[in-house]
Scaffold this active site. Structure first.
Site, PDB file in Angstrom:
ATOM      1  N   ALA A   1      -2.594 -18.076  -1.725  1.00  0.00           N
ATOM      2  CA  ALA A   1      -2.984 -16.950  -1.386  1.00  0.00           C
ATOM      3  C   ALA A   1      -3.866 -16.337  -2.771  1.00  0.00           C
ATOM      4  CB  ALA A   1      -2.003 -15.882  -1.429  1.00  0.00           C
TER       5      ALA A   1
ATOM      6  N   HIS B   1      -7.298   6.816  -2.623  1.00  0.00           N
ATOM      7  CA  HIS B   1      -8.017   5.926  -1.669  1.00  0.00           C
ATOM      8  C   HIS B   1      -7.270   5.071  -0.703  1.00  0.00           C
ATOM      9  CE1 HIS B   1      -5.767   2.950  -4.090  1.00  0.00           C
ATOM     10  NE2 HIS B   1      -6.288   1.982  -3.408  1.00  0.00           N
ATOM     11  N   ASP B   2      -5.921   5.019  -0.375  1.00  0.00           N
ATOM     12  CA  ASP B   2      -5.092   4.317   0.512  1.00  0.00           C
ATOM     13  C   ASP B   2      -4.103   5.477   1.161  1.00  0.00           C
ATOM     14  OD1 ASP B   2      -6.185   1.833   0.759  1.00  0.00           O
ATOM     15  OD2 ASP B   2      -5.059   1.178  -0.997  1.00  0.00           O
TER      16      ASP B   2
ATOM     17  N   ASP C   1      -9.241  -1.470  -7.629  1.00  0.00           N
ATOM     18  CA  ASP C   1      -8.392  -1.612  -6.186  1.00  0.00           C
ATOM     19  C   ASP C   1      -7.740  -2.876  -6.269  1.00  0.00           C
ATOM     20  OD1 ASP C   1      -7.348  -0.999  -3.980  1.00  0.00           O
ATOM     21  OD2 ASP C   1      -9.106  -1.298  -2.683  1.00  0.00           O
TER      22      ASP C   1
ATOM     23  N   HIS D   1       0.875  -1.193   0.235  1.00  0.00           N
ATOM     24  CA  HIS D   1      -0.040  -0.031  -0.219  1.00  0.00           C
ATOM     25  C   HIS D   1       0.902   1.348  -0.015  1.00  0.00           C
ATOM     26  CE1 HIS D   1      -3.045  -3.096   1.456  1.00  0.00           C
ATOM     27  NE2 HIS D   1      -3.799  -2.301   0.709  1.00  0.00           N
ATOM     28  N   ASN D   2       1.388   1.517  -1.032  1.00  0.00           N
ATOM     29  CA  ASN D   2       2.247   2.625  -1.402  1.00  0.00           C
ATOM     30  C   ASN D   2       1.857   3.340  -2.641  1.00  0.00           C
ATOM     31  OD1 ASN D   2       2.941   1.154  -3.775  1.00  0.00           O
ATOM     32  ND2 ASN D   2       4.657   0.086  -2.344  1.00  0.00           N
ATOM     33  N   PHE D   3       2.560   4.618  -2.880  1.00  0.00           N
ATOM     34  CA  PHE D   3       2.144   5.537  -4.103  1.00  0.00           C
ATOM     35  C   PHE D   3       2.075   4.568  -5.451  1.00  0.00           C
ATOM     36  CE2 PHE D   3       3.486   8.664  -7.262  1.00  0.00           C
ATOM     37  CZ  PHE D   3       2.179   9.412  -7.137  1.00  0.00           C
ATOM     38  N   ARG D   4       3.051   3.636  -5.682  1.00  0.00           N
ATOM     39  CA  ARG D   4       2.810   2.737  -6.721  1.00  0.00           C
ATOM     40  C   ARG D   4       1.465   2.238  -6.956  1.00  0.00           C
ATOM     41  NH1 ARG D   4       6.830   2.067 -10.711  1.00  0.00           N
ATOM     42  NH2 ARG D   4       8.385   2.712  -9.236  1.00  0.00           N
TER      43      ARG D   4
ATOM     44  N   TYR E   1       1.185  -8.766   4.352  1.00  0.00           N
ATOM     45  CA  TYR E   1       0.712  -9.740   5.323  1.00  0.00           C
ATOM     46  C   TYR E   1       1.618 -10.391   6.242  1.00  0.00           C
ATOM     47  CZ  TYR E   1      -3.499  -9.624   2.082  1.00  0.00           C
ATOM     48  OH  TYR E   1      -4.692  -9.406   1.416  1.00  0.00           O
TER      49      TYR E   1
END
Length: 527
Positions: free
Chosen positions: A464, A303-304, A414, A263-266, A436
């Site tokens: 997964a 969104h994040d 997303d 969950h980063n800018f990329r 995770y």
């Protein structure tokens, strides 16, 4: 499992009946009447005879199961007396009735074991009361331990917060490690002096495709590509955005994404580019206004924001500040919204500064709705609502239907990594698993519940992805394809290919490795 009484030995009593030595045996479950009848039988008298026992000292011995045991050398002397035949018949009948009644009572006691049952129930009740008392003490101790742990965690949190605040004050150039909704967000640096990128026509067309490879672009290049998307869709003109303000907005957004594995800018850029691709792929401008497109794109960008790398489940279980602030209701998504509008509250970054109040109110409501929709806990609710809107025919003029479509679109974007080619999507799986595993390690350390799909000791890359692709991604994209059939070939089919690839990978991983040449040679030699 029986109780101990069921294996106790029988009791043996020695008797002296008119000089004749006799022996009787009975268990503790026999009644007094049973023992009386047993002695009467040994003495050769009727069961209605009066029988008494005396020990060697001449003391009378009671006829009951608890009578003292004796030895063969000191038998009990038996004295019996038959009922008198001259006794009045009515009196005789009364005695017989009394004896029968006594016998019935004795037999009733023997069959139902009333006394033993009462004793057993009393013992069990006593044990249960003791157990409840102990459990109550344990509960009190557990609650005390929980309070102590909570106090310790609060102390650690406060210490960390003070340390972070000190670092913020001591170094303006340090990355933001934690944001508070109450703090006004400002730029750490002004618009960078990077050269203006001129995009080739090939790149412009490639940017519209779901197959776009996001790994080939540096942060400054991603900022330029985001600017191009907003210009190309006509959003700069629609909202009368100052181009410098747009640059500052994207720069501030970039600085407020943390350096998480996933969950980063990329990831923010990846989701926004997929939305841009879906807008072109489905010609969404034909069914939506530019205001709607601007809401979709801005929601994707934000969104994040300030995602800490630990999901809602952790926030709630760990009772973090975010979970407490938002009452365990989508704490992260609410925080992303709050940070987004804190950025927009800065005049230097407010890309909606030139719209009227009513328009901004609609924009704020729309962005908030879409960011909150990215909480996967609401997945079933949103998809069920969308399926209802498809029957009998989707109404694009209905605001509720259009809002539901927009929520489904941002959800698709997303979690759309597996739509992309394998060389683009697979690194994202590694990034997600790393995040995770970081969370599950921390949960184990803090004594919190650990989800199996996050546990490094239980999950693999195929396990997964297979279930997630089969039961979440494919059904969702197939449902959207009912409105936009082009999605079936461009997005659903790549998902089916990804599912098959991971199933093959799982099958190969589960196969036993072939024996090595040295093992084969050794086996032959031994033979």
């Amino acid at each position: 499992m029986g109780n101990a009484s069921s294996i106790e030995p029988t009791k043996t009593i020695f008797l002296d009946i008119d000089g004749k030595k006799e022996k009787i045996m009975f268990s503790r479950h026999c009644g007094s009447r049973d023992i009386h009848d047993l002695i009467a039988h040994a003495a050769g008298v009727s069961r209605y005879a009066e029988i008494s026992l005396k020990d060697s000292a001449g003391a009378f011995v009671s006829l009951n199961p608890t009578m003292p045991i004796n030895t063969q050398s000191s038998p009990y002397k038996v004295t019996s007396k038959e009922p008198s035949p001259t006794t009045d018949s009515s009196n005789g009948d009364g005695e017989v009735f009394t004896q029968v009644l006594s016998q019935v009572a004795s037999q009733f006691n023997k069959v139902f074991k009333v006394e033993e049952m009462k004793t057993d129930i009393a013992t069990r009740l006593s044990a249960l009361e003791r157990k409840m008392e102990l459990e109550g003490l344990k509960a009190v101790e557990i609650e005390k331990c929980k309070r102590d742990i909570s106090d310790i965690k609060d102390q650690i949190w406060n210490a960390q917060k003070k340390f972070v605040d000190f670092n913020r004050l001591s170094s303006e150039t340090q990355n933001v490690s934690s944001l508070s909704d109450e703090r006004k967000i400002s730029l750490k640096r002004d618009v960078p002096s990077y050269p203006k990128y001129t995009l080739s026509q090939e790149t412009i067309e490639y940017l519209k495709q779901p197959t776009f490879d996001i790994w080939h672009w540096e942060p400054n290049e991603m900022l330029s590509l985001l600017e191009h998307m907003f210009h190309e869709l006509g959003l700069v003109a629609e909202f009368n955005i100052n181009p410098i303000t747009l640059k500052r907005f994207f720069l501030c957004v970039q600085e407020n994404y943390r350096n998480n594995p996933f969950h980063n800018f990329r990831h923010c850029f990846c989701v926004t580019q997929m939305m841009y691709g879906m807008i072109h792929l489905c010609h969404l401008w034909e069914v939506m206004t530019r205001e709607d497109l601007g809401i979709l794109m801005t929601a994707c960008v934000c969104h994040d924001l300030d995602h800490p790398g630990y999901n809602n489940t952790y926030q709630i279980n760990a009772r973090t500040e975010l979970a407490i602030r938002y009452n365990d209701i989508s704490p992260l998504e609410n925080h992303h919204c709050a940070v987004a509008f804190k950025i927009l509250s800065n005049p230097e970054c407010n890309i909606f500064a030139n719209v009227d109040k009513d328009t901004f109110k609609r924009i704020r409501a729309g962005i908030t709705m879409l960011i909150l929709a990215t909480d996967m806990a609401r997945h079933g609710e949103i998809m069920d609502n969308f399926k209802m809107k498809l029957e009998p025919e989707f109404d694009y003029k209905n605001k509720d239907s259009l809002d539901t479509l927009k929520m489904v679109l941002i959800k698709c974007c997303d979690i759309s990594n597996e739509v992309r080619p394998m060389e683009v999507s697979e690194p994202w799986v590694d990034c997600l698993l790393e995040e995770y595993f970081n969370q599950s390690d921390r949960e184990k350390m803090e004594g919190l519940p650990v989800a199996p799909f996050m546990d490094r000791d239980k999950v693999t890359k195929p396990t997964a992805q297979i279930g997630f692709i089969k039961f979440v991604l494919i059904p969702m994209f197939e449902t959207v394809a009912k409105l936009f059939p082009v999605i079936d070939s461009t997005m659903v089919e790549p998902l089916r290919i990804a599912r098959d690839r991971y199933e093959d990978m799982k099958e190969k991983n589960s196969m036993p490795p072939p024996p090595s040449q040295s093992n084969k040679k050794k086996t032959v030699t031994e033979k």
